[in-house]
Write an enzyme that holds these catalytic residues in place. Sequence first.
Site, PDB file in Angstrom:
ATOM      1  N   GLU A 192       0.740  -1.394  -0.042  1.00 43.97           N
ATOM      2  CA  GLU A 192       0.270  -0.124   0.045  1.00 43.97           C
ATOM      3  C   GLU A 192       0.906   1.368   0.149  1.00 43.97           C
ATOM      4  O   GLU A 192       0.312   2.281  -0.149  1.00 43.97           O
ATOM      5  CB  GLU A 192      -0.715  -0.065   1.042  1.00 43.97           C
ATOM      6  N   CYS A 195      -3.344  -3.674   4.057  1.00 44.77           N
ATOM      7  CA  CYS A 195      -2.435  -4.629   4.544  1.00 44.77           C
ATOM      8  C   CYS A 195      -2.725  -5.940   3.966  1.00 44.77           C
ATOM      9  O   CYS A 195      -2.089  -7.140   4.163  1.00 44.77           O
ATOM     10  CB  CYS A 195      -2.350  -4.813   6.014  1.00 44.77           C
ATOM     11  N   HIS A 248      -1.971 -11.152  10.947  1.00 42.01           N
ATOM     12  CA  HIS A 248      -1.540 -10.017  10.760  1.00 42.01           C
ATOM     13  C   HIS A 248      -1.617  -9.295  12.078  1.00 42.01           C
ATOM     14  O   HIS A 248      -2.371  -9.425  12.971  1.00 42.01           O
ATOM     15  CB  HIS A 248      -2.680  -9.483   9.892  1.00 42.01           C
TER      16      HIS A 248
END
Length: 468
Positions: free
Chosen positions: A85, A119, A249
């Site tokens: 990103e 993400c 994550h």
Amino acid sequence: MTKPNNIGILAIDVYFPKTYVAQEDLEKFDGVSAGKYTVGLGQTNMAFCGDREDIYSLCLNAVNNLMVKYDVDPHSVGRLEVGTETVIDKAKSIKTVLMDLFASSGNTSIDGIDTINACYGGTSALHNAVQWIESTYWDGRNAIVVAGDIAVYEKGPARPTGGAGVVAMLIGPNAPITFDSGLRGVHMENVYDFYKPDMESEYPRVDGKLSISCYLRAIDNCYSRYRSQFEKKFGQPFDLSKVDYAVFHSPYNKLVQKSFGRMLYNDFLKNPTDEKFKTLESYRQLKPEDTYFNSDLEKALLSLTKETYANKVAPSTALAKQLGNTYCGSTYSGLLSLFSEKRDELVGKRVLTFSYGSGLSASAFSFKVDKSIEEIVEKVDLKNRLESRQRVTPEEFTAKLSLREQRHNLKNYTPSDCTSTLFPGSFFLKQVDNVGRRQYDRTYMTSSRSISITRVVAATGLRYVKLL
């Protein structure tokens, strides 16, 4: 062509900056209570970049190091996809820059571009690569997946949750780490919990409380859908006992702890009469939205999962604690941490994986370790590389981020950071010309010191060269 079997990770490596700031130092510098970042967030250190490194250079280093360490033939790569990103250009993909690593080989037949959604881009790129190998478009070659970011926040409470790093993975058949085929639970929504609408700034806009609730809601949905797929495939009930390890994550470690507890809460809702869940009975009738910030429920879940978290999750958290949030690379730095910590104890084990990207996109899927990963652990050499980094003061860290802020999108300038703060053999940003074209150079190891190569290497003139 023979149908490929045991598709998964053939090789993996990570690149992270040499410089880091300690979270305990940041606590003192920011004037917050001791433990706010180290205990409250669960973080230890945070990697960061000065103006000599950008997402192009980080990805160049990650891919080049992967190819060098594992002696990857450039002609053996048929797909290369980047999940990130961190956007420098609104049109030109990072993947195109990485093609310079293949220029000298003459291999320009490499599919794939960049995949973007907070993400989650790295996971989407990974799934795309696997599905390419499974499809009729596959030509027998392997894929490289690149996942990572430079995560920076403006001054304030979110800044300690930044980080930097890029993971590169070689994907193909007959791999030591294979995907559980057909097992994936997906959840996606349109939510503004974290987003970057301003191209003039590296900093995101964040609704922290909303983002946490979105993350936990995504776990509920992905875990439930993964469970349904598992039960359909194997014909037996699924709960966390069927998982040997779990990787998440990791925006910050405390959320990972809560997330594992959340999975157990889903097991409780599925089987509320189980004796091991008796302390959760009073939370059985709560609406999901009333549970996300229920501190009593959180404490109960953390207590119930304390031992299993230490065994099944903690081994995957080392890199996230040391580097901070690497956004798209976070989930896969967790996987690499698990490999480093457990080595051949993992053979025959299943690793449940949860990936989340704000906005939102999320999925739960799993890997199995079918063969020894000793070679991977030795080549990555994670612990020694982490120990060789340079700890800097919060004052220098703040100054570096201020410099990045001033030079974001700037043209016609030469970066001012000293290249001695880079690892030997690293690509770095040399110059940006007056129309925004970026030129890169590289440090090399000669004897015991790192020197900069003298020739100017333009973005169209990099070469795939083994480290000296």
